[in-house]
Motif scaffolding. Structure first.
Motif, short mmCIF file in Angstrom:
data_model
loop_
_atom_site.label_atom_id
_atom_site.label_comp_id
_atom_site.label_asym_id
_atom_site.label_seq_id
_atom_site.Cartn_x
_atom_site.Cartn_y
_atom_site.Cartn_z
N ILE A 83 0.82 -1.20 0.00
CA ILE A 83 0.00 0.00 0.00
C ILE A 83 0.86 1.26 0.00
O ILE A 83 0.47 2.29 -0.53
N VAL A 84 2.07 1.15 0.56
CA VAL A 84 2.94 2.33 0.60
C VAL A 84 3.17 2.88 -0.81
O VAL A 84 3.22 4.08 -1.02
N THR A 85 3.26 1.97 -1.79
CA THR A 85 3.52 2.46 -3.14
C THR A 85 2.37 3.29 -3.68
O THR A 85 2.58 4.17 -4.50
N ILE A 86 1.13 3.00 -3.26
CA ILE A 86 0.07 3.86 -3.76
C ILE A 86 -0.20 5.04 -2.85
O ILE A 86 -0.82 6.01 -3.26
N ALA A 87 0.28 4.96 -1.59
CA ALA A 87 0.07 6.10 -0.72
C ALA A 87 0.97 7.26 -1.11
O ALA A 87 0.63 8.41 -0.90
N VAL A 88 2.13 6.95 -1.68
CA VAL A 88 2.97 8.02 -2.19
C VAL A 88 2.24 8.65 -3.38
O VAL A 88 1.84 7.94 -4.30
N PRO A 89 2.08 9.97 -3.38
CA PRO A 89 1.28 10.58 -4.45
C PRO A 89 1.86 10.29 -5.82
O PRO A 89 3.07 10.17 -5.98
N GLN A 90 1.00 10.20 -6.81
CA GLN A 90 1.46 9.81 -8.14
C GLN A 90 2.47 10.78 -8.71
O GLN A 90 3.39 10.36 -9.41
N PHE A 91 2.31 12.07 -8.41
CA PHE A 91 3.25 12.99 -9.04
C PHE A 91 4.65 12.79 -8.49
O PHE A 91 5.63 13.13 -9.14
#
Lengths: 486, 284
Positions: A278-286
């Motif tokens: 989940i950490v990978t998607i919690a980091v904002p996409q930009f």
């Protein structure tokens, strides 16, 4: 069954027109059968209320009527007459004898004409509905009086707004927000698609005017210099659909597989693993996408590693690569594949969460009885788990497909400033091979001010998305409540 | 027996090893982000994965703004915008969700269909027109403009909250009505307190929108001065071709600083989402 499905769409359309029809018949009925004051309400909206002693309402209605009339005369009349031509007076500096200075003449601004005319139309449309509803209401009041029933005082009317009419109180602000910030702008842009509003026709310095379907003709490959728009359009559309298909499919399957992997009984510390993903998607996409863009850039770390281990040299010898680096994100074929792969990285954890949520609700008794009956894990997966998953997330697949058609972030953040097209025809319409329709649209407006083509493309995107959504939802049943799994 | 047990253990070990490898692959870029943020250089480290010299200078530089990097100001901008957006969006979403779920009125189905259709337009398209409208009122490059852009149409995102409200037992509402409760009181004093998970979810997800959004901010803050940027735009601008060699590691540091609160909020939000979807409104 087939006729049933067709009927639902047809029925929806029929009921919509039916509702409109009944509104008009109600109005006609009220006018025909109403007494003097009802007919008077056609001219003076407060008349009916005054007669029935609802003075506050009478005053409110009169003020409203006056406001609309003043609006029309002072505001709308400035713009609506010019709507047909979108302005004829070009902005010029004119020497004013009185002040001995060069001043601007009383020029027309095409865009404000368009915007405020549209706004006036919307106001008039809303006023017309209010006017007709008003007559119907007054007629209803007349009926109440004839039957000797109680007529509400103003306070009692207000009270109903927290009672039966509470939904109106709740919905007013959100709906107004949507109308002003989504509905009217969309209408405005649909209109712009039929004009020639671009860099050469920018208000306030110059005017733009109606060009009918010209933009659409050039978009679909019609004549002259702008033939490249048609060329670019077909390619961009093709890639958009291919991308949406693969992106949706790969992340969906990946999410399910990952979810099954993490949910299996063999896993130790599933919560920890799930959190890490989940950490990978919690980091904002930009942040993450820009990072990965530089990770794979032409002089970046992955390229350095690849040339150190000899991968680059190997690829050059078999002819896949012509430069001294691997063009992960800067050459046509590579960029396409890399984008899909990177999207898997971004999208799978999210799909994994959804799949996990769905699997949690899987009817356990079905699984148990299958196990008791001696089914293998694979059989259980194929005959129970997969159908259930497909059933619950099926509609979501369609919406995901549509969302991926509009998936701006991934493409833009990964390829802007990094990927340049070498295809002159594409470059003439400011398109790139990796563009989605929406990124192309964005560039056309932000960097090239080509609003007319951007609007035309936007409309096409909308039509495509609607077609997919409607087709897909007609094949599904009336989505909300299903009895099969309850 | 022993052989079976051995097989089982090796299967478990392999299984968990596979997961570990996958997790590692997934986290590589994130690890690189954190490592690079501690790099002593200002450009991108292209020759080695880990920076050759470590320092926390980037984090310090972030808090000493210059003309390009004004991280504290961006953080404040985004925070203010997020607070207002959160309040307005949550109100709108909950109001629409309740009205479409619990109440029954003639225009209910048509309104919901209209919402579906409006959602099919590429959101960007509407933003172009909104940008021009805002420009004519001088609201571009301002907090007010962005707040309006983020929150005005938020009512269209009512579906999840509606799904939750659908699970509120109608019998409860009926009983309250018989007892003489007005609809408004039912909403504020009965249903809302029961819906804590979904309310928290809505609050957090609308708070996160301005932090994570990139496109709309870029459109509305178009010609703006860099002190008015949100964090997203500011960090993006740091990676311009001309600036990247001096600001890349600061970008990483900024990215880490921004990601930490977002990640925490995100995970809290997930927890409440799951609680709301699986628990429904009926407890016990």
């Amino acid at each position: 069954m087939e006729s049933q499905k067709k009927n639902t769409a047809l029925q929806a359309v029929k009921s919509f027109f039916g509702a409109i029809g009944s509104f008009f018949t109600e109005f006609g009925n009220a006018v025909a059968n109403g007494d003097l004051f009802v007919k008077l309400s056609l001219l003076w909206m407060g008349a009916g209320y005054a007669r029935r002693k609802q003075y506050v309402k009478a005053v409110i209605m009169t003020v409203l009527e006056a406001a609309v009339i003043i609006f029309t005369v002072k505001f709308a009349m400035q713009y609506v007459p010019k709507f047909g031509t979108l302005g004829t007076v070009q902005m010029e500096k004119v020497f004013n004898m009185k002040t001995m200075k060069s001043e601007f003449n009383d020029y027309d601004n095409s865009f404000t004409i368009l915007l405020f005319s549209l706004f006036s139309f919307v106001v008039w449309f809303a006023s017309a509905i209010v006017w007709m509803k008003n007559v119907v209401n007054v007629y209803k009041l007349q009926k109440l009086e004839e039957e000797g029933r109680h007529i509400n005082t103003f306070l009692e009317d207000m009270h109903s707004y927290i009672e039966e009419k509470f939904h109106i109180t709740l919905l007013t602000l959100p709906v107004m927000g949507v109308v002003i910030f989504t509905f009217i702008p969309i209408l405005l842009l649909i209109l712009v698609a039929f004009t020639n509003y671009d860099q050469n026709h920018m208000p306030p310095n110059s005017l733009f005017s109606w060009v009918g379907f010209d933009n659409f003709i050039s978009l679909f490959g019609g004549g002259g210099l702008t033939v490249t728009f048609g060329y670019a359009f077909v390619r961009v559309l093709g890639w958009t659909l291919v991308w949406a298909f693969f992106a949706t499919l790969t992340t969906y399957i990946g999410g399910i597989l990952l979810s099954l992997l993490l949910n299996s009984r063999k896993t130790r510390m599933p919560k920890l693993w799930r959190t890490l993903f989940i950490v990978t998607i919690a980091v904002p996409q930009f942040v993450s996408l820009l990072l990965v863009r530089n990770f794979f850039s032409n002089g970046g770390i992955v390229n350095t590693i690849c040339s150190n281990i000899g991968l680059t040299g190997f690829l050059r010898s078999i002819g896949l690569v012509t430069t001294s680096y691997i063009p992960f994100l800067s050459a046509p074929g590579w960029a396409h594949v890399m984008i899909i792969l990177i999207n898997i990285w971004i999208g799978v954890p999210y799909q994994m969460l959804i799949a996990t949520g769905v699997l949690m609700n899987l009817p356990v008794d079905q699984l148990e009885s299958a196990r008791v009956d001696g089914a293998t894990k694979f059989q259980i997966f194929r005959k129970i788990t997969m159908p259930y998953l497909l059933f619950v997330t099926g509609p979501a697949l369609v919406t995901d497909f549509v969302k991926n058609i509009n998936n701006f972030n991934v493409i833009y953040l990964l390829t802007e400033n990094v990927y340049t097209t070498t295809n002159q025809a594409m470059a003439n319409s400011q398109a790139k091979e990796v563009d989605l329709l929406v990124t192309w649209l964005f560039r056309l407006t932000q960097d090239y001010y080509n609003y007319k083509m951007a609007s035309a493309i936007g409309i096409v995107v909308f039509i495509i998305c609607s077609v997919f959504t409607l087709v897909a939802f007609n094949r599904m049943i009336k989505g909300d409540r299903e009895g099969t799994y309850q | 027996m022993k052989k079976m047990k051995g097989n089982r253990t090796s299967a478990i070990v392999l299984h968990n090893l596979l997961i570990a490898v996958l997790a590692l692959i997934w986290l590589i870029p994130i690890v690189w982000l954190v490592c690079t943020s501690f790099s002593a250089y200002s450009g991108m480290n292209t020759s080695t994965f880990f920076p050759e010299k470590w320092s926390i200078s980037n984090y310090i530089k972030l808090f000493h703004p210059d003309t390009v990097a004004q991280f504290p100001q961006w953080f404040l901008n985004t925070f203010i915008i997020a607070c207002f957006t959160c309040v307005i969006s949550t109100m709108f979403v909950l109001m629409v969700a309740y009205a479409t779920s619990v109440m029954r009125f003639k225009m209910r189905k048509p309104l919901m269909n209209l919402a579906v259709i409006l959602n099919l337009f590429p959101g960007m398209l509407a933003m172009i027109a909104v940008y021009f409208t805002l420009k004519s009122f001088n609201l571009t490059n301002s907090y007010v403009g962005l707040i309006m852009v983020y929150s005005a149409s938020s009512g269209l995102g009512y579906l999840i909250a509606k799904g939750f409200f659908d699970t509120v037992p109608r019998a409860l509402c009926e009983a309250a009505r018989i007892d003489g409760c007005s609809e408004a009181r039912i909403f504020f004093q009965m249903v809302l307190p029961m819906s804590r998970p979904i309310v928290v979810y809505t609050v957090i997800s609308s708070f996160l929108v301005p932090w994570m959004d990139f496109v709309y901010a870029k459109m509305i803050l178009n010609a703006g001065i860099s002190s008015k940027y949100t964090v997203a735009i500011g960090l993006f601008k740091m990676l311009d071709k001309s600036l990247i060699n001096s600001y890349f590691t600061q970008f990483c540091a900024g990215g880490v600083l921004v990601s930490i609160p977002i990640s925490i909020l995100f995970m809290i939000m997930q927890k409440f989402y799951v609680e709301g979807i699986t628990g429904g409104a009926v407890k016990g």
